[in-house]
Scaffold this active site. Structure first.
Site, mmCIF file in Angstrom:
data_model
loop_
_atom_site.group_PDB
_atom_site.id
_atom_site.type_symbol
_atom_site.label_atom_id
_atom_site.label_comp_id
_atom_site.label_asym_id
_atom_site.label_seq_id
_atom_site.Cartn_x
_atom_site.Cartn_y
_atom_site.Cartn_z
ATOM 1 N NE ARG A 235 -4.305 -1.349 0.260
ATOM 2 C CZ ARG A 235 -4.543 -2.351 -0.597
ATOM 3 N NH1 ARG A 235 -3.681 -2.623 -1.562
ATOM 4 N NH2 ARG A 235 -5.644 -3.068 -0.507
ATOM 5 C CD GLU A 264 -2.665 2.518 -5.506
ATOM 6 O OE1 GLU A 264 -3.690 1.833 -5.396
ATOM 7 O OE2 GLU A 264 -1.527 2.056 -5.375
ATOM 8 C CG HIS A 285 -2.822 -1.471 -6.580
ATOM 9 N ND1 HIS A 285 -2.682 -0.816 -5.388
ATOM 10 C CD2 HIS A 285 -3.210 -2.721 -6.257
ATOM 11 C CE1 HIS A 285 -2.972 -1.643 -4.401
ATOM 12 N NE2 HIS A 285 -3.296 -2.807 -4.910
HETATM 13 P P1 NAD Z 1 -1.646 -10.973 4.782
HETATM 14 O O1 NAD Z 1 -2.661 -10.541 5.763
HETATM 15 O O2 NAD Z 1 -1.610 -12.396 4.371
HETATM 16 O O3 NAD Z 1 -0.187 -10.584 5.302
HETATM 17 C C1 NAD Z 1 0.104 -9.377 5.937
HETATM 18 C C2 NAD Z 1 1.209 -9.674 6.928
HETATM 19 O O4 NAD Z 1 1.655 -8.433 7.484
HETATM 20 C C3 NAD Z 1 0.766 -10.560 8.111
HETATM 21 O O5 NAD Z 1 1.603 -11.681 8.225
HETATM 22 C C4 NAD Z 1 0.878 -9.647 9.318
HETATM 23 O O6 NAD Z 1 1.256 -10.329 10.477
HETATM 24 C C5 NAD Z 1 1.961 -8.693 8.845
HETATM 25 N N1 NAD Z 1 1.985 -7.431 9.569
HETATM 26 C C6 NAD Z 1 0.941 -6.696 10.001
HETATM 27 N N2 NAD Z 1 1.386 -5.587 10.628
HETATM 28 C C7 NAD Z 1 2.743 -5.650 10.598
HETATM 29 C C8 NAD Z 1 3.765 -4.818 11.082
HETATM 30 N N3 NAD Z 1 3.487 -3.695 11.748
HETATM 31 N N4 NAD Z 1 5.053 -5.160 10.855
HETATM 32 C C9 NAD Z 1 5.354 -6.297 10.168
HETATM 33 N N5 NAD Z 1 4.419 -7.157 9.715
HETATM 34 C C10 NAD Z 1 3.126 -6.824 9.918
HETATM 35 O O7 NAD Z 1 -1.838 -10.032 3.511
HETATM 36 P P2 NAD Z 1 -1.268 -10.249 2.048
HETATM 37 O O8 NAD Z 1 -2.292 -10.914 1.234
HETATM 38 O O9 NAD Z 1 0.080 -10.837 2.125
HETATM 39 O O10 NAD Z 1 -1.201 -8.730 1.563
HETATM 40 C C11 NAD Z 1 -0.179 -7.873 2.017
HETATM 41 C C12 NAD Z 1 -0.406 -6.475 1.486
HETATM 42 O O11 NAD Z 1 -0.441 -6.472 0.055
HETATM 43 C C13 NAD Z 1 -1.732 -5.846 1.910
HETATM 44 O O12 NAD Z 1 -1.512 -4.507 2.262
HETATM 45 C C14 NAD Z 1 -2.555 -5.868 0.689
HETATM 46 O O13 NAD Z 1 -3.513 -4.861 0.680
HETATM 47 C C15 NAD Z 1 -1.517 -5.675 -0.390
HETATM 48 N N6 NAD Z 1 -1.967 -6.140 -1.704
HETATM 49 C C16 NAD Z 1 -1.465 -5.561 -2.822
HETATM 50 C C17 NAD Z 1 -1.892 -5.985 -4.065
HETATM 51 C C18 NAD Z 1 -1.364 -5.375 -5.345
HETATM 52 O O14 NAD Z 1 -1.992 -5.513 -6.377
HETATM 53 N N7 NAD Z 1 -0.202 -4.739 -5.315
HETATM 54 C C19 NAD Z 1 -2.851 -7.000 -4.178
HETATM 55 C C20 NAD Z 1 -3.303 -7.602 -3.018
HETATM 56 C C21 NAD Z 1 -2.872 -7.159 -1.778
#
Ligand code: NAD
Length: 311
Positions: A235, A264, A285
């Protein structure tokens, strides 16, 4: 049971919903009007569900959410009313991870900048002016070892023999031997600061929260190797954009790859200065923008909603 679909939805997933539920009403259907009063179950993709919306939905029991991010849904209002939010974690992880790795390679080898020079014509581009970095056996810092972070780690570990250093305070203590984390041998650290000076690639995969906003700012960037690559495929706002531009201009790091921006879709007005830099690769994105990932998320949301309501 009737399901109201608030956003455009993948037709194959709608076909599946029509098999599972007795009625599926799309946002374009005439009887969609007044859905708030009637709906027990809804499917959302980009729509916001505010506390105000929740208050207008007396019968709402469950929300099927396409994708991972649920920040546009008022989670406290839903929890208060015991409305279940069912997202699709993991459904798009491989697709997003592939874009992150593509960004890493693009930045490491300057591919977009070299291609731009080449197609601009004029003098031929000589390979002697195109020196880049190899990713083989490099140290990769993964911030957030969730579905996407683990997927990126797995690709870089198996394909590039990368050493993985992981920061995620929410991983269980047993992560190195138990659960999905154990499939990716990693060295765990207790803070981002601990990994900054040792990683060749830093990739962030955390949600945007008060805790993660500006997690990577000027001071962090200055603590990294001058050959390091920073990637943000999660994000906008987690890597501070102004600080990143400054650090890149000052040569504090090698380059950056971004698939997430504070604004975005990103525009030239907002990001023109950053995009002028030859060592930045930025995409709007597109991580989950593949047919496979979209279909998996759309079907996953339908199935999750059905399983929750029926079982
Ligand atoms: P997920 O929930 O599986 O993983 C997120 C991880 O972050 C978890 O393991 C959690 O414990 C960890 N976390 C939370 N707070 C933290 C902190 N302060 N320090 C370190 N680790 C922390 O989610 P995901 O599916 O792996 O998605 C991760 C990110 O990617 C999200 O923000 C999501 O919105 C984004 N995303 C981006 C796209 C894209 O197109 N670029 C698509 C989907 C998701």
């Amino acid at each position: 049971m009737t399901v109201y679909v608030l956003d455009p939805w993948y037709p194959k997933a709608i076909a599946r919903a029509r098999k599972l539920f007795s009625k599926v009403i799309l946002h374009t259907d005439p009887d969609f009007a007044g859905w708030q009063q009637k709906a027990r179950a809804i499917l959302v993709r980009g729509s916001s569900i505010t506390a105000f919306d929740v208050a207008k939905c007396p019968n709402l029991v469950a929300i099927g959410k396409h994708g991972v991010g649920i920040e546009k849904i008022d989670q406290a209002a839903c929890a208060e009313r015991n409305i279940k939010i069912l997202n699709t974690p993991g459904a798009n992880a491989q697709a997003v991870a592939e874009v992150v790795v593509a960004l890493a390679l693009s930045v490491a080898r300057n591919i977009p900048a070299i291609y731009t020079r080449q197609v601009a014509g004029g003098e031929a581009v000589h390979k002697q002016t195109c020196s880049g970095l190899t990713l083989h056996r490099k140290t990769v810092g993964v911030v957030g070892m969730g579905n996407i972070g683990r997927c990126v780690a797995r690709i870089l570990q198996r394909g590039f023999d990368a050493e993985i250093v992981a920061y995620d305070p929410y991983m269980p203590a047993s992560a190195s031997t138990d659960g999905p984390w154990s499939e990716i041998p990693h060295r765990r650290v207790d803070s981002v600061a601990e990994m900054l000076g040792i990683v060749d690639v830093l990739t962030v995969h955390v949600p945007l929260t008060a805790e993660t906003r500006d997690m990577i700012a000027y001071q962090e960037l200055c603590s990294m190797k001058s050959t390091a690559i920073v990637l943000n495929g999660s994000r906008g706002g987690i890597v501070n954009e102004d600080d990143l531009e400054r650090a890149l201009r000052e040569g504090k790091i090698w380059g950056a790859g971004l698939d997430a921006h504070e604004q975005e879709p990103p525009t030239r007005e907002r990001y023109g200065k950053l995009w002028e830099l030859p060592n930045v690769v930025s995409t709007p994105h597109i991580g989950a923008a593949t047919e496979d990932a979209q279909l998996a998320s759309a079907i996953g949301a339908v199935d999750n909603l059905y399983n929750y309501l029926v079982t």
